[in-house]
Design a protein around this motif. Structure first.
Motif, PDB file in Angstrom:
ATOM      1  N   LYS B  56      34.896  44.768  34.233  1.00  0.00           N
ATOM      2  CA  LYS B  56      35.229  44.035  35.455  1.00  0.00           C
ATOM      3  C   LYS B  56      36.258  44.792  36.283  1.00  0.00           C
ATOM      4  O   LYS B  56      36.091  44.978  37.486  1.00  0.00           O
ATOM      5  N   THR B  57      37.299  45.225  35.585  1.00  0.00           N
ATOM      6  CA  THR B  57      38.340  45.962  36.302  1.00  0.00           C
ATOM      7  C   THR B  57      37.768  47.228  36.922  1.00  0.00           C
ATOM      8  O   THR B  57      38.065  47.567  38.069  1.00  0.00           O
ATOM      9  N   THR B  58      36.921  47.891  36.154  1.00  0.00           N
ATOM     10  CA  THR B  58      36.318  49.124  36.658  1.00  0.00           C
ATOM     11  C   THR B  58      35.535  48.850  37.945  1.00  0.00           C
ATOM     12  O   THR B  58      35.627  49.610  38.913  1.00  0.00           O
ATOM     13  N   TYR B  92      46.415  42.725  41.181  1.00  0.00           N
ATOM     14  CA  TYR B  92      46.122  43.402  39.919  1.00  0.00           C
ATOM     15  C   TYR B  92      46.284  42.498  38.701  1.00  0.00           C
ATOM     16  O   TYR B  92      46.954  41.479  38.740  1.00  0.00           O
ATOM     17  N   GLN B  93      45.650  42.963  37.636  1.00  0.00           N
ATOM     18  CA  GLN B  93      45.666  42.227  36.376  1.00  0.00           C
ATOM     19  C   GLN B  93      47.075  42.207  35.782  1.00  0.00           C
ATOM     20  O   GLN B  93      47.557  41.174  35.340  1.00  0.00           O
ATOM     21  N   THR B  94      47.723  43.375  35.783  1.00  0.00           N
ATOM     22  CA  THR B  94      49.122  43.422  35.345  1.00  0.00           C
ATOM     23  C   THR B  94      49.985  43.330  36.589  1.00  0.00           C
ATOM     24  O   THR B  94      49.531  43.567  37.692  1.00  0.00           O
ATOM     25  N   MET B 168      40.665  40.287  43.445  1.00  0.00           N
ATOM     26  CA  MET B 168      41.681  39.770  42.517  1.00  0.00           C
ATOM     27  C   MET B 168      41.183  39.986  41.102  1.00  0.00           C
ATOM     28  O   MET B 168      40.157  39.448  40.706  1.00  0.00           O
ATOM     29  N   ASP B 169      41.941  40.765  40.347  1.00  0.00           N
ATOM     30  CA  ASP B 169      41.517  41.125  38.999  1.00  0.00           C
ATOM     31  C   ASP B 169      42.251  40.284  37.961  1.00  0.00           C
ATOM     32  O   ASP B 169      43.386  40.574  37.618  1.00  0.00           O
ATOM     33  N   GLU B 170      41.606  39.249  37.499  1.00  0.00           N
ATOM     34  CA  GLU B 170      42.224  38.320  36.532  1.00  0.00           C
ATOM     35  C   GLU B 170      43.701  38.116  36.820  1.00  0.00           C
ATOM     36  O   GLU B 170      44.543  38.339  35.966  1.00  0.00           O
ATOM     37  N   PRO B 171      44.032  37.681  38.031  1.00  0.00           N
ATOM     38  CA  PRO B 171      45.460  37.643  38.381  1.00  0.00           C
ATOM     39  C   PRO B 171      46.251  36.681  37.507  1.00  0.00           C
ATOM     40  O   PRO B 171      47.449  36.825  37.385  1.00  0.00           O
TER      41      PRO B 171
HETATM   42 MG   LIG Z   1      40.386  44.143  33.350  1.00  0.00          MG
END
Ligand SMILES: [Mg+2]
Ligand SMILES: Nc1ncnc2c1ncn2[C@@H]1O[C@H](COP(=O)(O)OP(=O)(O)OP(=O)(O)O)[C@@H](O)[C@H]1O
Lengths: 264, 263, 296
Positions: B56-58, B92-94, B168-171
């Motif tokens: 997903k992030t990719t 971002y996720q982080t 939005m990546d798993e925010p």
């Molecule tokens: Mg990810």
């Protein structure tokens, strides 16, 4: 209420034990002077303290204690200032650009492990005896550390944050100023701290060998003239000034890097 | 102009065409994304749902320009997308905030790099800081904020740069359940007010169903589109309405079944 | 200086923290798009550039001194240095001892002083951190002598012990004792709480906690202290030998300077650098062997 009480109890204890430890130290020193041969070569605490205060008004050699200290201080600040600026620039350059790293690093590696003090004989042969020699020695003392720390900082840039900046529209030429520089600042300060203490080392050694004034000379002349008390006061004052400078630097860092964990 | 493509829907803003991504790793190659075709419509809330580590992030990184493509093409508004397109923003996720900048500094970063004047950009940043509910925290540094607040800053920062599409990546992946619910509501509200296209990645079915106009379900790695759902529940949604629960059952079953087959 | 990269971890515990942040960021962080196929080629290119830069450096040096742009009295040609090195291996001129003897003397002094500095400093630091009264009694005293540069002790030690090996050993003792105490102290202080709580819930006694939890988790920090100590030892050794001695590398370069043998000074300075680097590498090797779990 109870917390405050506990703290004050704790500080009270700290003071009591601190003073106790100090008195113990003075007592051992005094006793050693009175009861052993130690006293024949080493001044007692009383003599040391008296000499210390006398030295503010009576010159030792060409200057008073304050004069010697301020001469050393001036030398350190000039040499250290120059080495910090040069170290930061070269460190950032090597940390940021792989090309600069490839060009400079191998040559830097020859210089890096040589202690600043080992440059003294070379510096004298190159420049002769004088102020610039001392600056040069102090410069070499702090330079490698400054470069290594700054480089470390510039290499430890989080690639994620670089990506974030790019997505937000930062161009390649903005990355350096907006990401690399600020994230190197804590590393630069660490470099400044360590390099400050080696600069003090270097100025002492340089003054012992090449100078006729300054704290290093004071310490050495104490030995040569058999007046060890000059030696003792020289050490005490250089320790105190070193401590003061380090504290000053830490305070500057605290102000400039509020964002690091330190502030919490 | 040979990259211009006829659009299938006139409201398509991003079009992914046969996207594939292969990473070169130490022991050969790793296929992460396998032939994804996707159209993202203007102003929709698109949720991409997939299991952990499925790519997903990719996928989002490809859309934002952080990662290159192995095969395929991405079009924005019918034209081939440039690497870092200003029309795309990302959360971002982080917590990817700049630790040396204050909340204000982080939020105004985008406009500042584009050379917007101080007055103007700070006014704008203030608007978005207020929007995510961080009024009064402008001078705080990220290290002084909680995880939820940091993500709010991240959202404000993305919006403040005026992108048309926000990724939005798993925010909220790292937040506790309570904060998470709150943030979901908040994001929905902001989306409602600010009408931009949002591509939201998650591995939480409930979150997906609560937020999405449309859900794209990805397969395991190498991921490709498994199924697509149009969600037409009225907003704000109830997490316990029968239709909601039914759809949730259906998707869980689908995903579990898939996993069963894979194992 | 000698140990370069990790040297700075000494200054305080918090800097280690910053480093941890930086590392974890880059671990979580996405690697930027890298066309991995190119990296190998790129690597060889940079290595070639490095080699070229080094060669160019030596060529310029050689030309500068050969053509007399810089007089050979100030900058001997590189090949001359190699000759001098070989010559010094067997010849006692101009300072009365061969290079081997000087190296051996310096190493001996540095390592003896370092050994005692560590073996006394580390336990002292640990007990200062572990026993509160001990801490309060000794910390202020220690804070007093801490900022005095080790070089400052040279004249006093010479007064006490003469210019023989003892005076150098005691200066080096001080140079390594201080960082050993500081780092083991803050190492133990830093790793106390969480780990001790865990150990205590398993019912460990106080001394068990010290030996099974506190000391192992402070080990990386203690090793950092050792590295700083070794570096400091080498620097103060050179200083002490420059100021007053009859043997050793510092003495060798000082004498060579007095008789104007710049080639011997050069060789001496380079040998000091090389042995400093070797000592640091040796310590890093020990650290890798003995600190399990590694540095953070
Ligand atoms: Mg990810
Ligand atoms: N730069 C890279 N180089 C090599 N492999 C990578 C790289 N980035 C990601 N991967 C691999 O690609 C796969 C998918 O990663 P990705 O981060 O896209 O998954 P994800 O769905 O976002 O996972 P999560 O749910 O944990 O966030 C993983 O197996 C990961 O190891």
């Amino acid at each position: 209420m109870t917390v405050r009480q506990w703290i004050s109890d704790d500080t009270k204890e700290t003071w009591i034990y601190g003073i106790l430890g100090f008195l113990l130290f003075l007592m051992v020193w005094q006793m050693a002077c009175v009861f052993t041969d130690f006293g024949t070569i080493f001044p007692s605490p009383g003599v040391s303290i008296r000499t210390f205060f006398m030295a503010f008004i009576e010159p030792i050699g060409r200057y008073t204690l304050l004069g010697h200290i301020s001469i050393s201080l001036k030398r350190v600040l000039i040499g250290y200032g120059l080495s910090s600026v040069a170290g930061i620039i070269i460190g950032l350059l090597m940390g940021y650009s792989k090309m600069a790293h490839a060009i400079i690093y191998p040559i830097f590696c020859i210089v890096r492990p040589i202690p600043g003090i080992a440059w003294i004989p070379l510096a004298i042969l190159w420049i002769g005896i004088g102020e610039s020699t001392i600056y040069f020695i102090i410069f070499m003392g702090g330079f490698s550390q400054m470069v290594m720390n700054t480089m470390d900082g510039a290499q430890h840039i989080s690639p994620e944050l670089v990506g974030v900046a790019k997505v937000l529209g930062a161009k390649e030429n903005q990355i350096f100023r907006k990401i690399v520089l600020p994230s190197s600042v804590p590393y630069i300060f660490t470099g400044l701290q360590t390099s400050l203490s080696t600069s003090w080392m270097a100025v002492l050694a340089a003054e012992m060998i090449t100078a006729r004034e300054g704290a290093g000379w004071l310490i050495l002349s104490g030995m040569q003239t058999g007046r060890i008390e000059n030696n003792v006061i020289g050490m005490i004052s250089i320790g105190a000034v070193g401590l003061l400078l380090a504290a000053l630097l830490r305070e500057t860092e605290r102000r400039l890097c509020i964002w690091t964990v330190r502030s919490r | 102009m040979d990259s211009t493509k006829p659009l299938e829907h006139d409201d398509t803003i991003i079009k992914l065409e046969h996207i594939s991504k292969t990473f070169i790793v130490e022991d050969g190659e790793a296929r992460v994304i396998e032939q994804i075709d996707l159209e993202i419509r203007e102003n929709e809330f698109l949720v991409i749902f997939g299991a952990g580590q499925c790519g997903k992030t990719t996928l989002l990184k490809i859309l934002s320009g952080l990662e290159s493509l192995t095969e395929g093409k991405v079009y924005i508004d019918g034209k081939a997308k440039s690497r870092f397109d200003p029309r795309v923003g990302m959360v971002y996720q982080t917590t990817a905030l700049f630790p040396w900048l204050t909340v204000m500094g982080n939020v105004e970063f985008g406009p500042k790099t584009r050379g917007m004047g101080k007055r103007e950009r700070q006014k704008k940043a203030q608007y978005y800081i207020d929007l995510v509910g961080l009024t009064g925290y402008e001078r705080h540094f990220p290290s002084m904020l909680s995880g939820g607040m940091c993500q709010r800053v991240g959202i404000a920062r993305a919006y403040c740069n005026d992108p048309e599409i926000i990724l939005m990546d798993e925010p909220f992946g790292h937040l506790d359940a309570q904060t998470r619910y709150m943030m979901e509501e908040e994001v929905e509200k902001i989306w409602d007010r600010e009408k931009r296209t949002v591509v939201f990645v998650t591995n939480n079915i409930e979150e997906a169903l609560y937020l999405a106009d449309r859900i794209i379900i990805l397969t395991e790695c190498p991921s490709t589109v498994l199924k697509e759902y149009q969600i037409d529940f009225p907003r704000p949604r109830s997490l316990v309405s029968p239709e909601f629960l039914a759809l949730r059952e259906e998707i869980s079953a689908l995903v579990e079944l898939r996993e069963g087959v894979v194992v | 200086m000698i140990c370069g990269k990790r040297y700075w971890e000494y200054s305080s515990s918090t800097t280690t923290y910053i480093r941890m942040m930086a590392v974890s960021d880059s671990v979580i962080g996405s690697r930027l798009p890298s066309s991995q196929g190119r990296t190998l080629k790129e690597k060889t290119r940079y290595i070639l550039i490095s080699v070229a830069s080094l060669v160019l450096f030596i060529v310029i040096w050689d030309l500068a001194s050969r053509t007399g742009i810089i007089s050979a009295k100030k900058l001997p040609v590189p090949s001359k240095l190699f000759e001098t090195f070989l010559y010094k291996l067997t010849n006692k001129n101009p300072d009365g001892n061969t290079l081997g003897i000087h190296i051996w003397t310096s190493l001996q002094e540095a390592l003896i002083g370092f050994f005692f500095g560590i073996t006394i400093g580390v336990p002292l630091g640990i007990s200062m951190a572990w026993f509160r009264k001990f801490d309060k009694l000794f910390s202020p005293l220690f804070d007093l002598i801490k900022p005095i540069p080790p070089v400052g002790w040279v004249p006093i030690m010479i007064t006490f012990f003469g210019i023989g090996i003892m005076s150098k050993v005691s200066v080096i003792f001080i140079a390594s004792f201080i960082p050993a105490v500081i780092n083991s102290y803050s190492g133990i202080k830093q790793t106390r709480d969480v780990h001790t709580w865990v150990a205590q819930t398993f019912g460990a006694s106080r001394s068990q906690v010290l030996f099974t939890v506190a000391i192992p988790s402070a080990a990386p920090m203690i090793f950092t202290g050792a590295r700083v100590a070794l570096n400091g030892s080498w620097v103060s050794l050179v200083a002490a030998e420059l100021i007053a001695s009859t043997k050793g590398l510092g003495y060798m370069i000082q004498t060579a300077r007095l008789v104007g043998r710049i080639d011997v000074v050069f060789v001496g300075v380079l040998v000091i650098g090389v042995f400093g680097a070797i000592l640091m590498e040796g310590l890093s090797y020990l650290e890798r062997r003995f600190v399990k779990g590694g540095r953070r």
